[in-house]
Design an enzyme around this catalytic site. Structure first.
Site, PDB file in Angstrom:
ATOM      1  N   GLN A 203       1.525  -7.706  -7.096  1.00 23.75           N
ATOM      2  CA  GLN A 203       0.852  -7.793  -8.400  1.00 23.75           C
ATOM      3  C   GLN A 203       0.410  -9.215  -8.723  1.00 23.75           C
ATOM      4  O   GLN A 203      -0.088  -9.479  -9.824  1.00 23.75           O
ATOM      5  CB  GLN A 203       1.801  -7.301  -9.512  1.00 23.75           C
ATOM      6  CG  GLN A 203       2.240  -5.865  -9.367  1.00 23.75           C
ATOM      7  CD  GLN A 203       1.148  -4.853  -9.725  1.00 23.75           C
ATOM      8  OE1 GLN A 203       0.099  -5.215 -10.274  1.00 23.75           O
ATOM      9  NE2 GLN A 203       1.373  -3.598  -9.411  1.00 23.75           N
ATOM     10  N   THR A 261      -4.399   0.957  16.522  1.00 22.27           N
ATOM     11  CA  THR A 261      -5.728   0.349  16.391  1.00 22.27           C
ATOM     12  C   THR A 261      -5.871  -0.280  15.007  1.00 22.27           C
ATOM     13  O   THR A 261      -5.505   0.322  14.000  1.00 22.27           O
ATOM     14  CB  THR A 261      -6.825   1.414  16.621  1.00 22.27           C
ATOM     15  OG1 THR A 261      -6.622   1.967  17.913  1.00 22.27           O
ATOM     16  CG2 THR A 261      -8.220   0.804  16.524  1.00 22.27           C
ATOM     17  N   CYS A 344       4.616   5.778  -9.352  1.00 25.27           N
ATOM     18  CA  CYS A 344       5.400   6.654  -8.476  1.00 25.27           C
ATOM     19  C   CYS A 344       6.611   7.223  -9.207  1.00 25.27           C
ATOM     20  O   CYS A 344       6.980   8.376  -9.022  1.00 25.27           O
ATOM     21  CB  CYS A 344       5.814   5.925  -7.203  1.00 25.27           C
ATOM     22  SG  CYS A 344       6.331   4.240  -7.444  1.00 25.27           S
TER      23      CYS A 344
HETATM   24  N1  PLP Z   1       5.263  -3.345  -4.655  1.00 24.40           N
HETATM   25  C1  PLP Z   1       4.763  -3.453  -5.886  1.00 24.40           C
HETATM   26  C2  PLP Z   1       5.205  -4.568  -6.764  1.00 24.40           C
HETATM   27  C3  PLP Z   1       3.835  -2.516  -6.351  1.00 24.40           C
HETATM   28  O1  PLP Z   1       3.347  -2.621  -7.595  1.00 24.40           O
HETATM   29  C4  PLP Z   1       3.435  -1.446  -5.484  1.00 24.40           C
HETATM   30  C5  PLP Z   1       2.503  -0.409  -5.938  1.00 24.40           C
HETATM   31  O2  PLP Z   1       2.589   0.131  -6.991  1.00 24.40           O
HETATM   32  C6  PLP Z   1       3.998  -1.395  -4.209  1.00 24.40           C
HETATM   33  C7  PLP Z   1       4.897  -2.368  -3.822  1.00 24.40           C
HETATM   34  C8  PLP Z   1       3.648  -0.296  -3.253  1.00 24.40           C
HETATM   35  O3  PLP Z   1       2.329  -0.374  -2.837  1.00 24.40           O
HETATM   36  P1  PLP Z   1       1.645   0.749  -1.949  1.00 24.40           P
HETATM   37  O4  PLP Z   1       1.791   2.027  -2.719  1.00 24.40           O
HETATM   38  O5  PLP Z   1       0.234   0.292  -1.825  1.00 24.40           O
HETATM   39  O6  PLP Z   1       2.343   0.810  -0.652  1.00 24.40           O
END
Ligand code: PLP
Length: 402
Positions: A203, A261, A344
């Site tokens: 971030q 790849t 998530c």
């Molecule tokens: N780390 C942080 C601080 C995040 O905000 C996110 C995504 O929300 C992730 C890791 C994971 O990223 P990705 O879903 O692109 O693997």
């Protein structure tokens, strides 16, 4: 009805210029970088140049980066840096397998991680028997707790540069200084255990100046998806003296750490996004500071959750007594897209471990909204959004009090 999108911490639209830079590599320049003929060698060279652009943004070299399919993968890869016992990573065994292990008592946690970390750090660290470092009520790392928890066995400390729910900026220089002192002390006492600092900068890349050497960072996670680049592309910066276990085995790409790849289009896009982000870093920070001020001035009846040491594009509001999940739904009906926390966790209906860590009550957590500002936003939208949120909250309070 025009959409007002206020969830840039979850996803950012790919910038048209990023898309433009990627396009030729889908079509005319589609070659496999490992192929022996000239057009493929040009693609390989463009890929390396793109990696160099990404690496330079954090004061590193192309060869220091392992390209991954996003930040989750980079975070997972980072933890392979901890000791490997008898050819296998003992700590990758489930907790139950370790329960009767007489060695267990003699192995205090080798990993420390901040309790507010993203699940892609927290869940790996937990599975490896790691211990959480506390945050203060403002979301900043409790340095006293960090010092108290470092033992002679600690091998890795993981602290995100910017938290994805609050936008809290962690004091990496102070953390690195503590680590430097510990290393010095270990050296004097002849203790050879490594002590690595990992930081998830998913971030942070588009709004903070980053220099891994100056910040004392050994491993750093980067994410294209949060900076107007394509999704599913990330990178792990790996300091030259750190040894990792390969994530995948095969053709030996990415210094043998992640075979497969190369994602040429993704990396070209990521590099263009980095370039654009660095160009507009200061301007964007000023813009988000003024947007945040408008929201805080014009919104009513909230408690501000993330007050200090934050990136201004994060505005976390608590409407105590109101169900924020319902607010999100009502706001969506008016074309306003906000979140309660990490996308998530929200999709699984899980309450925020971050808001709990900073001491919010369950009712405060249930009433908290995360606004994350970005390049799709305008000043006019801020006035508009403040008005819409005020109306929706007021109607909701009226309904509850009926
Ligand atoms: N780390 C942080 C601080 C995040 O905000 C996110 C995504 O929300 C992730 C890791 C994971 O990223 P990705 O879903 O692109 O693997």
């Amino acid at each position: 009805m025009d959409m007002i999108y206020l969830d840039h911490a979850a996803a950012t639209p790919v910038d048209k210029r990023v898309l433009g830079a990627m396009e030729p590599y889908f079509t005319e320049e589609f070659f496999n970088p490992s192929s022996p003929y000239l057009p493929a060698k040009k693609v390989a060279s463009d890929y390396e140049s793109a990696k160099a652009v990404i690496a330079h943004a954090i004061g590193a070299k192309a060869s220091d980066l392992v390209i991954t399919a996003g930040a989750t993968e980079a975070n997972n890869l980072a933890f392979t840096a901890i000791s490997i016992v008898d050819g296998s990573c003992r700590r990758l065994l489930p907790r139950s397998a370790l329960a009767g292990d007489p060695l267990r008592r003699h192995h205090p946690p080798t990993i420390l991680y901040l309790e507010t970390e993203h699940d892609s750090v927290r869940r790996v660290a937990e599975a490896l028997g790691g211990e959480a470092i506390k945050v203060l009520p403002n979301g900043v790392i409790d340095l006293k707790d960090l010092k108290a928890k470092i033992t002679d066995e600690t091998e890795m400390i993981s602290v995100a540069l910017v938290n994805n729910e609050l936008g809290t900026i962690q004091p990496m220089a102070e953390i690195a200084e503590i680590i430097r002192e510990v290393k010095l002390d270990r050296m004097k006492r002849g203790i050879k255990t490594q002590l690595l600092l990992h930081s998830d900068a998913s971030q942070a890349l588009n709004l903070l100046e980053i220099n891994v050497a100056r910040m004392g960072i050994d491993l750093m996670t980067l994410n294209s998806a949060k900076i107007y680049g394509p999704k599913g592309v990330g990178a792990l910066y790996v300091s030259h003296d750190v040894r990792l276990r390969p994530l995948t085995v095969g053709g030996g790409q990415e210094n043998g750490l992640r075979s497969g790849t190369e994602n040429v289009t993704g990396v070209i896009g990521f590099a263009k996004a980095v370039e654009l982000a660095k160009e507009h870093l200061n301007g964007n920070r000023k813009k988000y500071a003024s947007f945040r001020k408008i929201l805080l001035d014009e919104l009513q009846g909230y408690e501000l959750v993330n007050k200090k040491h934050v990136l201004d594009n994060f505005v976390v509001l608590c409407y105590n007594g109101i169900d924020a999940e319902r607010l999100i739904f009502l706001l969506e009906e008016k074309g306003v897209y906000v979140a309660t926390g990490a996308a998530c966790a929200a999709s699984k209906g899980v309450r925020s471990h971050v808001l709990r860590a900073i001491g919010l009550t369950e009712s405060q957590i249930a009433g908290s909204l995360r606004i994350s500002l970005g390049e799709t936003n305008t000043e006019e939208q801020m006035h508009e959004v403040a008005k819409i949120i005020n109306e929706v909250v007021s109607a909701e309070r009226g309904r509850i009090n009926e």
